[in-house]
Each structure stands twice: as structure tokens, then as C-alpha cells.
Design a protein around this motif. Structure first.
Motif, short mmCIF file in Angstrom:
data_model
loop_
_atom_site.label_atom_id
_atom_site.label_comp_id
_atom_site.label_asym_id
_atom_site.label_seq_id
_atom_site.Cartn_x
_atom_site.Cartn_y
_atom_site.Cartn_z
N TRP A 45 -15.05 48.62 3.29
CA TRP A 45 -13.92 49.32 2.69
C TRP A 45 -13.81 50.74 3.22
O TRP A 45 -14.81 51.40 3.45
CB TRP A 45 -14.08 49.35 1.16
N HIS A 46 -12.59 51.21 3.38
CA HIS A 46 -12.30 52.58 3.81
C HIS A 46 -11.46 53.22 2.72
O HIS A 46 -10.55 52.61 2.19
CB HIS A 46 -11.51 52.58 5.12
N GLY A 47 -11.74 54.46 2.40
CA GLY A 47 -10.92 55.13 1.39
C GLY A 47 -11.75 55.56 0.21
O GLY A 47 -12.96 55.64 0.31
N PRO A 48 -11.14 55.87 -0.88
CA PRO A 48 -9.77 55.54 -1.25
C PRO A 48 -8.75 56.41 -0.52
O PRO A 48 -9.04 57.50 -0.05
CB PRO A 48 -9.72 55.80 -2.75
N ARG A 49 -7.53 55.92 -0.45
CA ARG A 49 -6.37 56.62 0.08
C ARG A 49 -5.36 56.74 -1.06
O ARG A 49 -5.35 55.92 -1.98
CB ARG A 49 -5.73 55.86 1.25
N THR A 50 -4.49 57.73 -0.97
CA THR A 50 -3.51 57.96 -2.02
C THR A 50 -2.11 57.71 -1.48
O THR A 50 -1.77 58.15 -0.38
CB THR A 50 -3.60 59.42 -2.52
N LEU A 51 -1.29 56.99 -2.24
CA LEU A 51 0.11 56.79 -1.88
C LEU A 51 0.87 58.09 -2.05
O LEU A 51 0.68 58.81 -3.03
CB LEU A 51 0.75 55.73 -2.77
N THR A 52 1.77 58.38 -1.10
CA THR A 52 2.62 59.57 -1.22
C THR A 52 3.78 59.27 -2.16
O THR A 52 3.94 58.14 -2.62
CB THR A 52 3.19 59.96 0.16
N LYS A 53 4.61 60.27 -2.40
CA LYS A 53 5.78 60.09 -3.27
C LYS A 53 6.74 59.05 -2.72
O LYS A 53 7.50 58.45 -3.48
CB LYS A 53 6.50 61.42 -3.47
N VAL A 54 6.74 58.85 -1.40
CA VAL A 54 7.64 57.86 -0.79
C VAL A 54 6.87 56.57 -0.48
O VAL A 54 7.27 55.79 0.38
CB VAL A 54 8.36 58.42 0.46
N ARG A 55 5.75 56.36 -1.19
CA ARG A 55 4.96 55.13 -1.13
C ARG A 55 4.38 54.85 0.25
O ARG A 55 4.29 53.72 0.69
CB ARG A 55 5.78 53.94 -1.65
N GLN A 56 3.95 55.89 0.95
CA GLN A 56 3.28 55.74 2.23
C GLN A 56 1.80 55.99 2.06
O GLN A 56 1.38 56.69 1.15
CB GLN A 56 3.84 56.72 3.26
N VAL A 57 1.01 55.41 2.96
CA VAL A 57 -0.43 55.61 2.94
C VAL A 57 -0.91 55.74 4.38
O VAL A 57 -0.37 55.12 5.29
CB VAL A 57 -1.16 54.45 2.21
N CYS A 58 -1.90 56.57 4.59
CA CYS A 58 -2.46 56.80 5.93
C CYS A 58 -3.55 55.76 6.20
O CYS A 58 -4.46 55.57 5.39
CB CYS A 58 -3.03 58.21 6.00
N ILE A 59 -3.45 55.09 7.34
CA ILE A 59 -4.46 54.10 7.74
C ILE A 59 -5.57 54.83 8.48
O ILE A 59 -5.29 55.62 9.39
CB ILE A 59 -3.84 53.00 8.62
N PRO A 60 -6.83 54.61 8.13
CA PRO A 60 -7.94 55.30 8.79
C PRO A 60 -7.92 55.11 10.31
O PRO A 60 -7.63 54.02 10.82
CB PRO A 60 -9.18 54.67 8.18
N LEU A 61 -8.21 56.18 11.03
CA LEU A 61 -8.16 56.19 12.49
C LEU A 61 -9.05 55.12 13.11
O LEU A 61 -8.65 54.46 14.08
CB LEU A 61 -8.56 57.58 13.02
N GLU A 62 -10.23 54.89 12.55
CA GLU A 62 -11.12 53.88 13.15
C GLU A 62 -10.52 52.48 13.08
O GLU A 62 -10.75 51.65 13.96
CB GLU A 62 -12.53 53.91 12.55
N LEU A 63 -9.72 52.21 12.05
CA LEU A 63 -9.05 50.91 11.95
C LEU A 63 -7.91 50.82 12.96
O LEU A 63 -7.72 49.78 13.59
CB LEU A 63 -8.53 50.68 10.54
N LEU A 64 -7.15 51.91 13.11
CA LEU A 64 -6.07 51.92 14.10
C LEU A 64 -6.62 51.69 15.50
O LEU A 64 -6.07 50.92 16.28
CB LEU A 64 -5.31 53.25 14.04
N ARG A 65 -7.70 52.37 15.81
CA ARG A 65 -8.31 52.21 17.14
C ARG A 65 -8.85 50.80 17.34
O ARG A 65 -8.70 50.22 18.41
CB ARG A 65 -9.42 53.23 17.33
N ALA A 66 -9.49 50.24 16.33
CA ALA A 66 -10.08 48.91 16.44
C ALA A 66 -9.01 47.85 16.71
O ALA A 66 -9.27 46.85 17.39
CB ALA A 66 -10.85 48.55 15.17
N LEU A 67 -7.79 48.08 16.21
CA LEU A 67 -6.70 47.12 16.39
C LEU A 67 -5.70 47.55 17.45
O LEU A 67 -4.67 46.90 17.64
CB LEU A 67 -5.98 46.91 15.05
N SER A 68 -5.98 48.67 18.14
CA SER A 68 -5.08 49.22 19.17
C SER A 68 -3.66 49.44 18.62
O SER A 68 -2.68 49.07 19.25
CB SER A 68 -5.04 48.32 20.41
N LEU A 69 -3.57 50.03 17.44
CA LEU A 69 -2.28 50.31 16.81
C LEU A 69 -1.90 51.76 17.03
O LEU A 69 -2.77 52.64 17.13
CB LEU A 69 -2.33 50.02 15.31
N ASP A 70 -0.60 52.02 17.10
CA ASP A 70 -0.09 53.37 17.30
C ASP A 70 1.24 53.48 16.57
O ASP A 70 1.73 52.50 16.00
CB ASP A 70 0.09 53.64 18.79
#
Length: 67
Positions: free
Chosen positions: A8-33
Motif C-alpha cells: 500500500w502507498h499513502g494515504p493520499r487525500t482527494l482534492t476539492k475537484v476529486r483528484q488524487v496524486c498517484i505515487p511516483l514509484e507506481l507511475l514509473r513502474a507502469l511507465s505512465l505519464d
């Protein structure tokens, strides 16, 4: 992956517009941008939101020129 093998990574908090930041290590592991498409599903028991990449990206014209 079994439930006890989940890291598990986080916790993360939803913003007022219901967005959440995905941890960088997960983005890199999946080659997401920026522009990477994701799908969301609710588990059958309603206790998890599952996220998976589609393998597609929607880059804006400006993002394509920057590459």
C-alpha cells in the motif's frame, strides 16, 4: 497478486475537484505519464477501487511538440 502481497502507498487525500496524486514509484513502474489513460472499477465487495492503465495516451498537441 494475493491480498496479503499488496504494498500500500499513502494515504493520499482527494482534492476539492476529486483528484488524487498517484505515487511516483507506481507511475514509473507502469511507465505512465501525463495523458496516460486509466480505467477504474469497484471491487465486488465494494471495498476497493481498482485502477489499471489502458496502454493508451492522450497527449495534447503541445505535449507532443515538447517531446
Amino acid at each position: 497478486m494475493a491480498a496479503d502481497e499488496v504494498v500500500w502507498h499513502g494515504p493520499r487525500t482527494l482534492t476539492k475537484v476529486r483528484q488524487v496524486c498517484i505515487p511516483l514509484e507506481l507511475l514509473r513502474a507502469l511507465s505512465l505519464d501525463a495523458g496516460s489513460e486509466l480505467q477504474f472499477a469497484l471491487s465486488l465487495d465494494g471495498n476497493e477501487i481498482r485502477v489499471r492503465p489502458t496502454g493508451r495516451s492522450r497527449m495534447s498537441h503541445d505535449q507532443q511538440e515538447a517531446r
